[in-house]
Design a protein around this motif. Structure first.
Motif, PDB file in Angstrom:
ATOM      1  N   VAL A   1       0.850  -1.194   0.000  1.00  0.00           N
ATOM      2  CA  VAL A   1       0.000   0.000   0.000  1.00  0.00           C
ATOM      3  C   VAL A   1       0.888   1.247   0.000  1.00  0.00           C
ATOM      4  O   VAL A   1       0.621   2.218  -0.721  1.00  0.00           O
ATOM      5  N   GLY A   2       1.976   1.200   0.783  1.00  0.00           N
ATOM      6  CA  GLY A   2       2.910   2.326   0.830  1.00  0.00           C
ATOM      7  C   GLY A   2       3.520   2.614  -0.531  1.00  0.00           C
ATOM      8  O   GLY A   2       3.591   3.767  -0.960  1.00  0.00           O
ATOM      9  N   LEU A   3       3.947   1.579  -1.243  1.00  0.00           N
ATOM     10  CA  LEU A   3       4.561   1.764  -2.562  1.00  0.00           C
ATOM     11  C   LEU A   3       3.565   2.381  -3.540  1.00  0.00           C
ATOM     12  O   LEU A   3       3.896   3.285  -4.303  1.00  0.00           O
ATOM     13  N   LEU A   4       2.313   1.875  -3.478  1.00  0.00           N
ATOM     14  CA  LEU A   4       1.298   2.413  -4.391  1.00  0.00           C
ATOM     15  C   LEU A   4       0.991   3.870  -4.058  1.00  0.00           C
ATOM     16  O   LEU A   4       0.823   4.695  -4.947  1.00  0.00           O
ATOM     17  N   SER A   5       0.950   4.169  -2.751  1.00  0.00           N
ATOM     18  CA  SER A   5       0.639   5.564  -2.391  1.00  0.00           C
ATOM     19  C   SER A   5       1.790   6.473  -2.801  1.00  0.00           C
ATOM     20  O   SER A   5       1.570   7.618  -3.193  1.00  0.00           O
ATOM     21  N   MET A   6       3.022   5.960  -2.754  1.00  0.00           N
ATOM     22  CA  MET A   6       4.154   6.760  -3.214  1.00  0.00           C
ATOM     23  C   MET A   6       4.028   7.045  -4.707  1.00  0.00           C
ATOM     24  O   MET A   6       4.258   8.164  -5.160  1.00  0.00           O
ATOM     25  N   MET A   7       3.609   6.026  -5.460  1.00  0.00           N
ATOM     26  CA  MET A   7       3.447   6.224  -6.905  1.00  0.00           C
ATOM     27  C   MET A   7       2.394   7.301  -7.187  1.00  0.00           C
ATOM     28  O   MET A   7       2.628   8.214  -7.977  1.00  0.00           O
ATOM     29  N   VAL A   8       1.246   7.193  -6.506  1.00  0.00           N
ATOM     30  CA  VAL A   8       0.194   8.180  -6.723  1.00  0.00           C
ATOM     31  C   VAL A   8       0.699   9.570  -6.328  1.00  0.00           C
ATOM     32  O   VAL A   8       0.433  10.572  -6.989  1.00  0.00           O
ATOM     33  N   SER A   9       1.495   9.596  -5.251  1.00  0.00           N
ATOM     34  CA  SER A   9       2.036  10.865  -4.774  1.00  0.00           C
ATOM     35  C   SER A   9       3.000  11.493  -5.782  1.00  0.00           C
ATOM     36  O   SER A   9       3.106  12.715  -5.874  1.00  0.00           O
ATOM     37  N   VAL A  10       3.687  10.651  -6.564  1.00  0.00           N
ATOM     38  CA  VAL A  10       4.559  11.178  -7.619  1.00  0.00           C
ATOM     39  C   VAL A  10       3.712  11.727  -8.764  1.00  0.00           C
ATOM     40  O   VAL A  10       4.015  12.761  -9.348  1.00  0.00           O
ATOM     41  N   LEU A  11       2.596  11.036  -9.043  1.00  0.00           N
ATOM     42  CA  LEU A  11       1.800  11.387 -10.217  1.00  0.00           C
ATOM     43  C   LEU A  11       0.838  12.540  -9.972  1.00  0.00           C
ATOM     44  O   LEU A  11       0.519  13.293 -10.885  1.00  0.00           O
TER      45      LEU A  11
ATOM     46  N   LEU B   1       6.865   0.714  -8.095  1.00  0.00           N
ATOM     47  CA  LEU B   1       8.255   1.181  -7.974  1.00  0.00           C
ATOM     48  C   LEU B   1       8.791   1.657  -9.316  1.00  0.00           C
ATOM     49  O   LEU B   1       9.395   2.724  -9.416  1.00  0.00           O
ATOM     50  N   ILE B   2       8.537   0.857 -10.360  1.00  0.00           N
ATOM     51  CA  ILE B   2       9.064   1.205 -11.684  1.00  0.00           C
ATOM     52  C   ILE B   2       8.476   2.538 -12.146  1.00  0.00           C
ATOM     53  O   ILE B   2       9.191   3.427 -12.604  1.00  0.00           O
ATOM     54  N   ILE B   3       7.154   2.684 -11.972  1.00  0.00           N
ATOM     55  CA  ILE B   3       6.525   3.935 -12.411  1.00  0.00           C
ATOM     56  C   ILE B   3       7.033   5.111 -11.580  1.00  0.00           C
ATOM     57  O   ILE B   3       7.380   6.165 -12.111  1.00  0.00           O
ATOM     58  N   SER B   4       7.111   4.922 -10.247  1.00  0.00           N
ATOM     59  CA  SER B   4       7.557   6.021  -9.381  1.00  0.00           C
ATOM     60  C   SER B   4       8.929   6.523  -9.802  1.00  0.00           C
ATOM     61  O   SER B   4       9.131   7.717 -10.027  1.00  0.00           O
ATOM     62  N   PHE B   5       9.881   5.603  -9.906  1.00  0.00           N
ATOM     63  CA  PHE B   5      11.247   6.016 -10.227  1.00  0.00           C
ATOM     64  C   PHE B   5      11.339   6.525 -11.664  1.00  0.00           C
ATOM     65  O   PHE B   5      12.010   7.520 -11.934  1.00  0.00           O
TER      66      PHE B   5
ATOM     67  N   GLY C   1       1.995 -12.999  -4.400  1.00  0.00           N
ATOM     68  CA  GLY C   1       2.494 -12.777  -5.754  1.00  0.00           C
ATOM     69  C   GLY C   1       1.833 -11.576  -6.405  1.00  0.00           C
ATOM     70  O   GLY C   1       2.512 -10.705  -6.961  1.00  0.00           O
ATOM     71  N   VAL C   2       0.497 -11.514  -6.329  1.00  0.00           N
ATOM     72  CA  VAL C   2      -0.225 -10.396  -6.941  1.00  0.00           C
ATOM     73  C   VAL C   2       0.226  -9.078  -6.323  1.00  0.00           C
ATOM     74  O   VAL C   2       0.542  -8.112  -7.031  1.00  0.00           O
ATOM     75  N   LEU C   3       0.298  -9.035  -4.978  1.00  0.00           N
ATOM     76  CA  LEU C   3       0.726  -7.805  -4.311  1.00  0.00           C
ATOM     77  C   LEU C   3       2.151  -7.435  -4.716  1.00  0.00           C
ATOM     78  O   LEU C   3       2.454  -6.267  -4.964  1.00  0.00           O
ATOM     79  N   GLY C   4       3.009  -8.479  -4.818  1.00  0.00           N
ATOM     80  CA  GLY C   4       4.396  -8.230  -5.203  1.00  0.00           C
ATOM     81  C   GLY C   4       4.491  -7.582  -6.572  1.00  0.00           C
ATOM     82  O   GLY C   4       5.255  -6.636  -6.770  1.00  0.00           O
ATOM     83  N   VAL C   5       3.685  -8.078  -7.517  1.00  0.00           N
ATOM     84  CA  VAL C   5       3.719  -7.514  -8.870  1.00  0.00           C
ATOM     85  C   VAL C   5       3.231  -6.068  -8.858  1.00  0.00           C
ATOM     86  O   VAL C   5       3.840  -5.184  -9.463  1.00  0.00           O
ATOM     87  N   TRP C   6       2.153  -5.822  -8.106  1.00  0.00           N
ATOM     88  CA  TRP C   6       1.661  -4.440  -7.998  1.00  0.00           C
ATOM     89  C   TRP C   6       2.743  -3.528  -7.422  1.00  0.00           C
ATOM     90  O   TRP C   6       2.965  -2.413  -7.902  1.00  0.00           O
ATOM     91  N   GLY C   7       3.404  -4.012  -6.382  1.00  0.00           N
ATOM     92  CA  GLY C   7       4.452  -3.210  -5.740  1.00  0.00           C
ATOM     93  C   GLY C   7       5.586  -2.904  -6.700  1.00  0.00           C
ATOM     94  O   GLY C   7       6.072  -1.769  -6.767  1.00  0.00           O
ATOM     95  N   LEU C   8       5.966  -3.904  -7.481  1.00  0.00           N
ATOM     96  CA  LEU C   8       7.065  -3.737  -8.424  1.00  0.00           C
ATOM     97  C   LEU C   8       6.705  -2.711  -9.497  1.00  0.00           C
ATOM     98  O   LEU C   8       7.496  -1.818  -9.824  1.00  0.00           O
ATOM     99  N   ILE C   9       5.463  -2.830 -10.006  1.00  0.00           N
ATOM    100  CA  ILE C   9       5.028  -1.876 -11.033  1.00  0.00           C
ATOM    101  C   ILE C   9       5.020  -0.461 -10.453  1.00  0.00           C
ATOM    102  O   ILE C   9       5.482   0.495 -11.083  1.00  0.00           O
TER     103      ILE C   9
END
Lengths: 328, 327
Positions: free
Chosen positions: A232-242, A314-318, A304-312
């Protein structure tokens, strides 16, 4: 080049000085006593009605079985009740009280319920502000014109975020135990709890079931809750970047998380919904053998599903953060 | 990799060198063509009205925005390709001095000091003293006035002992006393060998502070030169106040180096004209004033005042663009 450690120190310090974490502690310190009180009333109620916990479980099983004969109850709900009946029977046969009232079982129950909505909300209060906060205050211009690569700044923020997520989980456990213990007593660490139920359709396969002491169970639970919270933290970071504003960023994330909770409660016949991240947040449910929101989901699948979401995320954020133009 | 500065026409190594900078945002060209050099130790003005592309250009100088084309070199390093090396010796304030309001001034400085190696507590104390903030430095920034935030912003920018200081509209929101202090401060820094890049939309401010200036409008640099060449000589008016106005006008109109201007032909601010009643407005070939004064005096006309007045920024743009045919 410049070391990462001072950058991490900066980001950790900023979240601390912003008093976000104090707010989290305050919310926990207010809400946990409320839940404890509710739990206590329930325990008192049961004590009046039933001689001991065995008769209470027998009554519960009878209730479920009554419901199973009713025509008005949808098939999905019946499936859930059949599973519950089998589990309760298992506890009864092995002479273990699944909900002995003490601080440890309360903590277990609270974590189990907090993992889908409550802890994610606490995480959002920090994660959604990570980049949008610097943007709305304009300080991002100061931050990014220093001779430090952008990925290092985002990485430092990420480390600080994970640090506070871990702290949130630990504080939840400690506050839960400390506050509920006042009412229920601090014992119960070594009481057994069963884990390893495998659910095949409406049947519970109890061949893999084993008893673990409560302290171990809570450690496993905390680990799974931590993983959910980090995603959830990784996804919120991504939204925060966007998204430019913190408010918009929190609302976006809250909407998706709440949508997931609603979807899981619909006992969904929509199979592909199991790939939505928020449907998978209840990792702790796999430990006690609650039926998954959608048939066929297992703990490994959800991780696995959560891991893939987290990875995506991260990639988008960076990817976006290191390239985007700072226009405001 | 060369650490040597980029060579300019004049032979001096430029601290900042901008070449053919262009930027397109959402299909629209915001910056068409911006090129200039800033030399060591000079105060360089960046003059243009609001919306001319000043801030967008400044953001490209410090790697907040990536240019669509062109390059920015600071101290010999390409800002877009080697930001860590290029930005090490740059201090900047883009638009407002934004710092963390929930920390004290000192904590803010510590925060930015940690982002670069080699800045210790000693240096923080030094910059606090330079900007004269010792009294309030441990108070929370949210209690600071705009002027104090400005000082804190400058202190932050000075932390790394920059060779180039970029200030975007630094006098915005300051009172006259603050503006005067800032001007003196800028001169002091330049005297110590620092280069300064100062943007403004006020002609007078650039005139008072800068050595050289680039004038930008509509995303294009119209001219780069010394303040004298571009503003003082090229585009200023000479106003005459005399005791016999008619005779003076008759005499001046006969002289080749003088052009008489009627009301409406010139772009002098109304406020200036009210303060100088009955003034004769002229433009004069540079260097001709002493001769004209002599002629007036020998014809028995008493001169009360002769003064140069700057045109408005809009008019300066008009003059600069007329010759080049760009509108």
């Amino acid at each position: 080049m410049s070391n990462l450690l001072p950058l991490i120190q900066n980001e950790t310090l900023k979240i601390w000085k912003k008093k976000r974490f104090f707010v989290i502690l305050l919310i926990l310190a207010i809400l946990i006593p409320i839940f404890t009180y509710a739990q206590m009333r329930m325990a008192e109620n049961n004590k009046d009605k039933f001689a001991d916990w065995r008769s209470q479980i027998i009554q519960q099983i009878a209730d479920y079985q009554n419901a199973l004969t009713s025509d008005r109850i949808p098939e999905e709900w019946k499936k859930y009740r059949r599973i519950m009946v089998q589990q309760l029977t298992y506890y009864l046969e092995n002479d273990v009280d699944p909900s002995a009232p003490n601080a440890v079982t309360f903590t277990r129950g609270f974590m189990n319920n907090a993992v889908t909505l409550f802890i994610p909300l606490l995480v959002l209060s920090i994660g959604s502000d990570l980049i949008s906060g610097e943007r709305s205050s304009g300080t991002i211009k100061m931050l990014l014109t220093r001779p430090v690569r952008r990925w290092k700044i985002l990485f430092a923020k990420l480390v600080a975020l994970i640090f506070y997520i871990s702290l949130t989980i630990i504080s939840t456990l400690i506050l839960c135990y400390a506050i509920s213990g006042i009412f229920f007593g601090y014992g119960g660490w070594n009481l057994p709890v069963f884990t390893g139920f495998v659910i095949n359709g409406a049947e519970v396969d109890s061949s893999g079931v084993h008893a673990v002491p409560h302290w171990l169970y809570i450690m496993m639970q905390a680990g799974l809750a931590w993983f959910s919270a980090v995603i959830v933290g990784l996804l919120s970071m991504m939204v925060s970047v966007l998204v430019r504003s913190t408010a918009a960023s929190i609302v976006t994330m809250m909407a998706t998380i709440i949508a997931g909770t609603i979807l899981s409660n619909m006992a969904s016949a929509w199979d592909t919904a199991k790939y939505i991240f928020s449907v998978n947040l209840q990792l702790t449910g796999y430990l006690d053998g609650s039926p998954p929101p959608i048939e066929g989901m297992t703990m490994l699948f959800s991780i696995g599903v959560l891991g893939v979401w987290g990875l995506i995320a991260l990639i988008i954020s960076f990817g976006v953060f290191t390239k985007q133009d700072i226009l405001n | 990799m060369t650490t040597e500065g980029y060579r300019t026409d004049s032979g001096a190594a430029a601290v900042l060198s901008v070449e053919g900078l262009r930027k397109r945002i959402k299909g629209k060209w915001i910056i068409h063509d911006v090129s200039f050099d800033v030399r060591p130790g000079e105060i360089f003005g960046f003059l243009g009205p609001n919306g001319s592309g000043k801030t967008t250009t400044i953001r490209m100088l410090v790697d907040l925005i990536k240019p669509t084309a062109g390059k920015v070199m600071i101290g010999g390093y390409n800002v877009q390709k080697q930001p860590e090396q290029a930005l090490r010796h740059v201090g900047c304030i883009v638009e407002n001095p934004e710092v963390y309001p929930y920390m004290s001034g000192w904590e803010n400085l510590e925060h930015f000091a940690r982002m670069q190696p080699g800045i210790g507590e000693e240096r923080i104390r030094e910059v606090v003293e330079i900007v004269g903030m010792d009294q309030r430095i441990h108070d929370k920034v949210k209690t600071y006035s705009l002027g104090m935030r400005q000082r804190l912003g400058i202190a932050q920018a000075l932390l790394a002992r920059p060779e180039l200081l970029i200030l975007d509209e630094p006098t915005n929101g300051l009172d006259p006393k603050g503006i005067k202090e800032l001007r003196e401060f800028v001169r002091m820094l330049a005297a110590e060998g620092m280069s300064l890049f100062i943007s403004s939309h006020l002609l007078s401010e650039i005139q008072l502070m800068c050595d050289r200036v680039a004038i930008i409008n509509g995303g294009r640099v119209l001219a780069v030169g010394t303040v004298n060449e571009l503003i003082d000589e090229n585009a200023s008016y000479v106003l005459w106040q005399v005791d016999q106005r008619e005779q003076a006008v008759a005499l001046l109109s006969k002289l080749g180096e003088v052009t008489l201007l009627e009301q409406g032909d010139h772009g002098i601010d109304d406020a200036v004209m009210t303060a100088l009643p009955d003034a004769i407005v002229t433009t004069i070939t540079p260097g001709a004033i002493p001769g004209i004064v002599q002629k007036l005096v020998s014809s028995g006309i008493g001169i009360e005042a002769v003064q140069k007045v700057s045109p408005t920024l809009e008019e300066l743009f008009l003059k600069l663009t007329e010759g080049e045919g760009i509108v």
